[in-house]
Motif scaffolding. Structure first.
Motif, PDB file in Angstrom:
ATOM      1  N   ASN A   1       0.806  -1.213   0.000  1.00 19.93           N
ATOM      2  CA  ASN A   1       0.000   0.000   0.000  1.00 19.93           C
ATOM      3  C   ASN A   1       0.844   1.270   0.000  1.00 19.93           C
TER       4      ASN A   1
ATOM      5  N   LYS B   1       0.203   7.196   6.110  1.00 22.75           N
ATOM      6  CA  LYS B   1      -1.131   7.255   6.706  1.00 22.75           C
ATOM      7  C   LYS B   1      -2.137   6.425   5.921  1.00 22.75           C
ATOM      8  N   GLN B   2      -2.052   6.474   4.601  1.00 22.91           N
ATOM      9  CA  GLN B   2      -2.973   5.695   3.755  1.00 22.91           C
ATOM     10  C   GLN B   2      -2.732   4.205   3.968  1.00 22.91           C
TER      11      GLN B   2
ATOM     12  N   LEU C   1      -1.324   2.729   6.567  1.00 21.32           N
ATOM     13  CA  LEU C   1      -1.696   2.364   7.928  1.00 21.32           C
ATOM     14  C   LEU C   1      -3.206   2.153   8.038  1.00 21.32           C
ATOM     15  N   ALA C   2      -3.967   3.026   7.396  1.00 21.49           N
ATOM     16  CA  ALA C   2      -5.426   2.876   7.401  1.00 21.49           C
ATOM     17  C   ALA C   2      -5.846   1.614   6.654  1.00 21.49           C
ATOM     18  N   ALA C   3      -5.210   1.338   5.516  1.00 18.06           N
ATOM     19  CA  ALA C   3      -5.560   0.161   4.717  1.00 18.06           C
ATOM     20  C   ALA C   3      -5.213  -1.144   5.434  1.00 18.06           C
TER      21      ALA C   3
ATOM     22  N   LYS D   1      -4.964  -1.542   8.876  1.00 19.49           N
ATOM     23  CA  LYS D   1      -5.330  -1.449  10.292  1.00 19.49           C
ATOM     24  C   LYS D   1      -5.747  -2.797  10.894  1.00 19.49           C
TER      25      LYS D   1
ATOM     26  N   GLN E   1      -2.740  -4.882  12.056  1.00 23.15           N
ATOM     27  CA  GLN E   1      -1.759  -4.325  12.983  1.00 23.15           C
ATOM     28  C   GLN E   1      -1.530  -5.257  14.155  1.00 23.15           C
TER      29      GLN E   1
ATOM     30  N   GLY F   1      -2.508   1.863  17.592  1.00 24.39           N
ATOM     31  CA  GLY F   1      -3.924   1.737  17.288  1.00 24.39           C
ATOM     32  C   GLY F   1      -4.479   0.345  17.486  1.00 24.39           C
TER      33      GLY F   1
END
Length: 178
Positions: free
Chosen positions: A58, A91-92, A94-96, A98, A101, A107
């Protein structure tokens, strides 16, 4: 600083071990095949590997794999690297990623069933000579040498390594959440 990183890597390797539990198969899109998965991988290590692969897929091409013990923390990834947590690609990704993780990264919190063995491990470390070893919080790594003042003193890492050797079984259980 490189000596401290080498020491932390050595500490992490203490927990590299075998598990009798089969590891879950990684999804085909991570580049990790089931045949590459060994019985010695814990589910946490397998999840951390999938998370690393997802971050690379990603847009964070230099995202590293977890260390030999399966540990993967944001501090370990960002410290000494060219990666930037404020970068939009980071950030993108990490969101994709999540859902993949590992606990203690960011988070992602340990569940109560994962936290209980982590607390038993911390107590064991204190009972074996590292009195300032903190209880890990649900969203922190199991071992964070930045939160152990004695680890930064002469002989501190040797004492921590000795305690970790004594508490190896509890550490393995904490990593596996049982």
């Amino acid at each position: 600083m490189s000596t401290k990183l080498a020491t932390v890597a050595a500490v992490a390797l203490i927990f590299a071990g075998c598990s009798n539990e089969p590891s879950p198969e990684a999804p085909a899109d991570t580049g990790t095949s089931a045949s590459a998965t060994t019985d010695s991988e814990t589910s946490g290590q397998s999840q951390a590997m999938r998370f690393s692969a997802c971050m690379r897929e990603n847009g964070v091409a230099d995202f590293p794999d977890p260390d030999a013990s399966g540990e993967l923390t944001i501090d370990g990834v960002l410290n000494g690297s060219s990666l930037d947590a404020s970068d939009p690609a980071w950030k993108q990704a990490l969101a994709a990623c999540k859902a993949l993780q590992p606990s203690g990264f960011t988070g992602r919190k340990r569940t109560p069933s994962e936290q209980e063995p982590a607390l038993r491990f911390a107590q064991c470390i204190r009972e074996n000579g590292v009195e300032d070893f903190p209880d890990p919080t649900p969203d922190s790594p199991l071992i964070d040498t930045n939160r152990i003042p004695s680890a930064n003193r002469e002989g501190g890492m040797a004492a921590l390594n000795a305690a970790m050797d004594q508490c190896r079984d509890l550490g393995d259980k904490a990593r596996q959440g049982r």
